[in-house]
Design an enzyme around this catalytic site. Structure first.
Site, PDB file in Angstrom:
ATOM      1  CG  ASN A   1       0.126  -5.487  -8.485  1.00 41.03           C
ATOM      2  OD1 ASN A   1      -0.998  -4.991  -8.354  1.00 41.03           O
ATOM      3  ND2 ASN A   1       1.188  -4.760  -8.793  1.00 41.03           N
TER       4      ASN A   1
ATOM      5  NE  ARG B   1       0.670  -1.706  -5.608  1.00 39.58           N
ATOM      6  CZ  ARG B   1       0.458  -0.895  -6.620  1.00 39.58           C
ATOM      7  NH1 ARG B   1       0.042  -1.387  -7.766  1.00 39.58           N
ATOM      8  NH2 ARG B   1       0.649   0.395  -6.504  1.00 39.58           N
TER       9      ARG B   1
ATOM     10  CG  HIS C   1       4.099   4.635  -5.818  1.00 40.58           C
ATOM     11  ND1 HIS C   1       3.999   5.850  -6.464  1.00 40.58           N
ATOM     12  CD2 HIS C   1       3.453   3.739  -6.613  1.00 40.58           C
ATOM     13  CE1 HIS C   1       3.332   5.705  -7.589  1.00 40.58           C
ATOM     14  NE2 HIS C   1       2.986   4.434  -7.707  1.00 40.58           N
TER      15      HIS C   1
ATOM     16  NE  ARG D   1      -2.939   7.249 -11.577  1.00 43.23           N
ATOM     17  CZ  ARG D   1      -2.251   6.511 -10.721  1.00 43.23           C
ATOM     18  NH1 ARG D   1      -1.944   6.989  -9.525  1.00 43.23           N
ATOM     19  NH2 ARG D   1      -1.842   5.309 -11.056  1.00 43.23           N
TER      20      ARG D   1
ATOM     21  CD  GLU E   1       6.213  -1.054  -6.038  1.00 46.08           C
ATOM     22  OE1 GLU E   1       5.226  -0.620  -5.411  1.00 46.08           O
ATOM     23  OE2 GLU E   1       6.365  -0.929  -7.272  1.00 46.08           O
TER      24      GLU E   1
END
Length: 407
Positions: free
Chosen positions: A7, A91, A180, A241, A386
């Protein structure tokens, strides 16, 4: 079967070496501050001494070299040869409309990931750097891309279309994609294992709350709506964000501040959210501490965050026409009892009640039911994984291709 999960961020490479048969981390770690004067390198082998060192690592390729050197070092007794790794799972944040499932990486796939740079400018370019670096170090091993957007390809048109001329969707594929996906998929599947009810009859809301945050409505095992949209910028207020905005605000800010498009992009993605609201920090732990000490702006940032979570949960209960369970996961969702409580407070009318003791005593890293006995809707904390989803997908695809060196 050993799978290396990669990742990549702009200045970091996280890795997990996972044994998929018993679903355990053989070794994991991270190379941080790539390109800085000194980089931080952490390795955490299972059952052995963890290490943290500083080195000079100029780019992602050197970071991958450091990771492979550590895994192959005889003293560490992790792997004896690169061929011990049977697949590499990467990922990738944005797959656009092209990728509805994980795929074996070839030149066409890397080109498609590059084409999606505009859709996820903070993520896809770095994801591709990791792919290119890892393929150089492990050229004979299958590499698989696992997309954050894939789980949300079940969204119906009424959920993914925006109120703009349809020709813009047809021409440029401007639509809601959602992100996600691996996390929402994993925690919902963990929930299904615990209940005595057919998956097709379940209605679940999953709340992935971290520095990046999103909420998903899952009906019968399929994503039917989610808070992030065309890019990971929309939806909830996040660490840096902005989340949802009135679009006219953008024109107003550009005019008043005389901003370029690049400056506006940086403002919304890197300087807004919790950081912008508080003027202090993007980390929820820091904000809660200062809020408890009386800092008004930090408290406001916490309030805005939890209010937006509540709004999305309420709207998705309407979308699903009911809800069996609300699931909290990721860094904030798993670890902050206060945020969970604030996010669900005042929802008694909907029959959602948290047990204060269960909530405050929830242990990090464990599945916990935190709703009260008389709550009409169950509330769970379920740790996400994940990396395991990526590893399992990579293993399946590598085996199916018949390109793996052990077949």
């Amino acid at each position: 079967m050993l799978v290396l999960v990669i990742n990549c961020g702009s200045s970091s490479v996280k890795y997990n070496l996972i044994e998929t048969e018993d679903q355990r981390d053989v070794c994991k770690g991270v190379v941080e501050r790539i390109g800085a004067v000194t980089s931080i390198v952490k390795h955490e082998p299972e059952g052995k001494k963890h290490t943290k060192t500083t080195q000079v690592i100029a780019n992602h390729e050197e970071a991958l070299q450091e990771i492979m050197n550590y895994l192959l070092n005889e003293k560490n007794e992790i792997i004896s040869s690169p061929s011990d790794i049977k697949a590499v799972g990467h990922r990738v944040v944005h797959g656009g409309e092209m990728f509805k499932d994980s795929v074996l990486i070839d030149e066409d796939v890397t080109h498609a990931i590059e084409e999606a740079f505009d859709l996820a400018p903070l993520h896809n370019p770095n994801n591709l750097k990791g792919i290119e670096a890892a393929r150089k170090h492990l050229p004979t091993i299958p590499h698989v891309a696992v997309f954050d957007t894939a789980f949300h390809h079940s969204l119906p048109a009424k959920a993914y279309l925006y109120g703009i001329p349809n020709r813009l969707y047809r021409r440029y594929k401007i639509r809601k994609y959602g992100f996600h996906g691996t996390s929402h998929y994993y925690v919902s599947r963990q929930y299904y294992k615990m209940i005595d009810k057919p998956v097709e009859e379940t209605k679940v809301i999953t709340c992935h709350l971290g520095n990046g945050a999103s909420i998903t409505a899952i009906d019968g095992g399929k994503s039917v709506d989610t808070s992030m949209g065309f890019t990971p910028l929309s939806g909830l207020v996040m660490g840096t964000r902005s989340g949802d905005l009135d679009p006219s605000i953008l024109f107003y800010i550009m005019e008043k501040e005389e901003l370029t498009m690049n400056s506006l992009h940086a403002l919304l993605n890197r300087h807004s959210g919790l950081l912008g609201l508080s003027g202090y920090a993007s980390d929820m732990r820091d904000l809660l501490e200062e809020a408890h000490n009386g800092d008004r702006r930090c408290q406001q940032a916490v309030d805005v965050f939890t209010n937006k979570v509540k709004q999305y949960i309420g709207s998705y209960i309407a979308t699903l026409n009911g809800c069996d369970s609300i699931i909290f996961t990721a860094g904030i969702g798993e670890n902050s009892a206060e945020i969970r409580e604030l996010s669900l407070s005042g929802m008694d009318y909907l029959g959602i009640k948290i047990d204060p003791d269960k909530n405050s005593n929830a242990v990090r890293g464990k599945v916990q039911k935190i709703s009260s006995d008389d709550s009409k809707t169950d509330v769970y904390v379920i740790p996400t994984n994940e990396e395991l989803v990526i590893a399992i997908d990579a293993a399946k695809i590598a085996q199916a291709t018949h390109q793996s060196p052990w077949l």
